[in-house]
Design an enzyme around this catalytic site. Structure first.
Site, PDB file in Angstrom:
ATOM      1  N   ASP A 113       3.035  69.034  32.047  1.00 18.61           N
ATOM      2  CA  ASP A 113       4.036  68.993  30.976  1.00 18.61           C
ATOM      3  C   ASP A 113       5.103  67.994  31.411  1.00 18.61           C
ATOM      4  O   ASP A 113       5.326  67.759  32.595  1.00 18.61           O
ATOM      5  CB  ASP A 113       4.609  70.380  30.704  1.00 18.61           C
ATOM      6  CG  ASP A 113       5.268  70.451  29.327  1.00 18.61           C
ATOM      7  OD1 ASP A 113       5.340  69.407  28.632  1.00 18.61           O
ATOM      8  OD2 ASP A 113       5.715  71.536  28.940  1.00 18.61           O
ATOM      9  N   ASP A 171      -1.712  77.228  27.161  1.00 18.72           N
ATOM     10  CA  ASP A 171      -1.244  77.504  28.516  1.00 18.72           C
ATOM     11  C   ASP A 171      -0.198  78.588  28.419  1.00 18.72           C
ATOM     12  O   ASP A 171       0.497  78.711  27.406  1.00 18.72           O
ATOM     13  CB  ASP A 171      -0.576  76.261  29.136  1.00 18.72           C
ATOM     14  CG  ASP A 171       0.827  76.049  28.582  1.00 18.72           C
ATOM     15  OD1 ASP A 171       0.931  75.549  27.461  1.00 18.72           O
ATOM     16  OD2 ASP A 171       1.805  76.426  29.259  1.00 18.72           O
ATOM     17  N   CYS A 206     -16.288  93.573  34.138  1.00 23.25           N
ATOM     18  CA  CYS A 206     -15.636  92.267  34.335  1.00 23.25           C
ATOM     19  C   CYS A 206     -16.428  91.460  35.370  1.00 23.25           C
ATOM     20  O   CYS A 206     -16.940  92.002  36.338  1.00 23.25           O
ATOM     21  CB  CYS A 206     -14.200  92.482  34.798  1.00 23.25           C
ATOM     22  SG  CYS A 206     -13.384  90.960  35.336  1.00 23.25           S
ATOM     23  N   HIS A 214      -8.063  88.458  38.677  1.00 25.47           N
ATOM     24  CA  HIS A 214      -8.667  89.164  37.543  1.00 25.47           C
ATOM     25  C   HIS A 214      -8.132  88.641  36.208  1.00 25.47           C
ATOM     26  O   HIS A 214      -8.910  88.345  35.287  1.00 25.47           O
ATOM     27  CB  HIS A 214      -8.419  90.679  37.659  1.00 25.47           C
ATOM     28  CG  HIS A 214      -8.803  91.426  36.422  1.00 25.47           C
ATOM     29  ND1 HIS A 214     -10.099  91.803  36.141  1.00 25.47           N
ATOM     30  CD2 HIS A 214      -8.048  91.789  35.340  1.00 25.47           C
ATOM     31  CE1 HIS A 214     -10.121  92.391  34.950  1.00 25.47           C
ATOM     32  NE2 HIS A 214      -8.901  92.401  34.439  1.00 25.47           N
ATOM     33  N   CYS A 223     -15.147  88.985  37.271  1.00 28.53           N
ATOM     34  CA  CYS A 223     -14.299  88.303  38.263  1.00 28.53           C
ATOM     35  C   CYS A 223     -14.709  88.702  39.676  1.00 28.53           C
ATOM     36  O   CYS A 223     -15.430  89.678  39.887  1.00 28.53           O
ATOM     37  CB  CYS A 223     -12.813  88.572  37.997  1.00 28.53           C
ATOM     38  SG  CYS A 223     -12.131  90.029  38.807  1.00 28.53           S
ATOM     39  N   CYS A 227     -14.009  92.405  40.542  1.00 29.35           N
ATOM     40  CA  CYS A 227     -14.659  93.505  39.807  1.00 29.35           C
ATOM     41  C   CYS A 227     -16.183  93.472  39.804  1.00 29.35           C
ATOM     42  O   CYS A 227     -16.817  94.515  39.685  1.00 29.35           O
ATOM     43  CB  CYS A 227     -14.210  93.492  38.339  1.00 29.35           C
ATOM     44  SG  CYS A 227     -12.439  93.632  38.084  1.00 29.35           S
TER      45      CYS A 227
HETATM   46  N1  GUN Z   1       5.916  74.355  26.415  1.00 30.97           N
HETATM   47  C1  GUN Z   1       5.982  75.272  25.416  1.00 30.97           C
HETATM   48  N2  GUN Z   1       6.433  74.688  24.274  1.00 30.97           N
HETATM   49  C2  GUN Z   1       6.660  73.383  24.568  1.00 30.97           C
HETATM   50  C3  GUN Z   1       7.136  72.267  23.794  1.00 30.97           C
HETATM   51  O1  GUN Z   1       7.445  72.360  22.615  1.00 30.97           O
HETATM   52  N3  GUN Z   1       7.229  71.060  24.452  1.00 30.97           N
HETATM   53  C4  GUN Z   1       6.891  70.923  25.771  1.00 30.97           C
HETATM   54  N4  GUN Z   1       7.007  69.721  26.333  1.00 30.97           N
HETATM   55  N5  GUN Z   1       6.445  71.953  26.509  1.00 30.97           N
HETATM   56  C5  GUN Z   1       6.334  73.165  25.915  1.00 30.97           C
HETATM   57 ZN    ZN Z   2     -11.909  91.634  37.080  1.00 32.83          ZN
END
Ligand code: GUN
Ligand code: ZN
Length: 344
Positions: free
Chosen positions: A60, A235, A273, A307, A275, A278
């Protein structure tokens, strides 16, 4: 994508992360730019080398972290101004500087610097300014990018909860033809219905064959619903953070293994599971062992992290298979029935 903010997934070795089936994890430009810093990153040859990770990394751009972490960050056309958390000295993160840092990090997917406003902000004018500025900053990022052959720069759609702003932003961003497209500015506590409307409005305008990444999303329900609305990538720190509070993500919902009832539960974290903790022939970890270690020892946090990351990646694998085999609607029904067995 699990989030390894500081080039490590808290508590896991790179080998353990690989064993969760993770092939793409997230680092933050802002954190790595401060520590170890650009010189060390250049000297070692990037973040893959730094963390001994042979798979993919997404970074990011840094602005969002500063705005969300440091209440003192101010945004101008030039970039994001903030005070260094190390020594309080004034710093400026521009689109050019973010790109330069991400080039040094060598991430496989890099994010543009964007102007992020919480979606719940009532200031329409500021929302529009942030959206248009994010488009201008994308142009500056594209111009500053030194390694477009090896590092994929993604744009980020902004525009808050205003569907017209989102559409205008999609049009502008899509025209810049980046290899992937993110939807940002969500995950800020907006109502689920608003969240869904924004994702649906954006995905409807995005090219079919480019990955669509909804940033900062991570509850299992949100992942499954966002895929249904046309998104591909996500994420979130939640699966790993909640592991450190003793929480296991399961098909029946989140279980807090600190609860006394798990003290003599000799079953795995989750029956069935796959993993490392588990599965049959795996580490043989029991809920009782996790329970026993959640108070003072860190091992329970590590094992629950393994996990939970595996759970999330496996969920996305199941979703992908269901789509490819043309049975996604039935999969979603089964998924929600697992979480809410008493609702029809
Ligand atoms: N992570 C969660 N939302 C955002 C976003 O709007 N911009 C950026 N750069 N990272 C994020
Ligand atoms: Zn597990």
């Amino acid at each position: 994508m699990p989030v390894a903010t500081q080039a490590s997934l808290k508590g896991l070795t790179p080998e353990q992360l690989e064993e969760t089936s993770c092939r793409l994890c997230l680092n933050n430009t802002y954190h790595l730019g401060l520590k170890p810093g650009q010189e060390v990153l250049d000297a070692i040859g990037g973040a893959h080398k730094l963390q001994g990770w042979k798979h993919n990394i997404l970074t990011d751009s840094g602005g969002f972290q500063m705005v969300s972490l440091l209440k003192l960050a101010t945004i101008t056309e030039e970039g994001v101004r903030f005070l260094s958390p190390h020594d309080g000295s004034p710093m400026l993160l521009t689109p050019e500087h973010s790109m330069s840092l991400q080039n040094s990090i060598g991430s496989d997917i890099m994010m543009q610097l964007d102007d992020v406003i919480v979606t719940t902000s009532p200031d329409k004018e500021r929302m529009k300014e942030a959206m248009l500025r994010s488009v201008r900053w994308l142009d500056r990022c594209i111009a500053a990018h030194k390694k477009p052959e090896t590092q994929n720069l993604f744009c980020i759609i902004q525009g808050g909860l205003d569907l017209e702003l989102r559409q205008e932003c999609c049009k502008e961003m899509v025209a810049r033809d980046t290899p992937g497209i993110a939807i940002g500015g969500l995950s800020g506590g907006e109502a689920k219905a608003d969240f869904c409307r924004v994702v649906e409005t954006c995905t409807a305008m995005l090219p079919e064959l480019k990955p669509r990444y909804v940033m900062g999303i991570g509850y299992p329900e949100d992942l499954v619903v966002s895929v249904a609305l046309g998104a591909d990538m996500f994420d979130c720190v939640w699966p790993t953070r909640t592991a450190r509070f003793g929480n296991a993500i399961t098909k029946q919902g989140v279980l807090n293994i600190r609860n006394a009832k798990f003290g003599d539960d000799f079953g795995p974290i989750e029956e069935g599971c796959g993993c490392e903790c588990c599965r049959e022939g795996g580490l043989g970890i029991t809920r009782a062992y996790i329970h026993h270690n959640t108070s003072k020892e860190t091992v329970a946090a590590h094992l629950l992290t393994i996990h939970n990351v595996w759970y999330q990646l496996n969920l996305m694998r199941e979703v992908r298979d269901a789509i490819l085999e043309d049975r996604f609607p039935a999969y979603i029904r089964g998924f929600f029935h697992g979480l809410y067995p008493n609702k029809s």
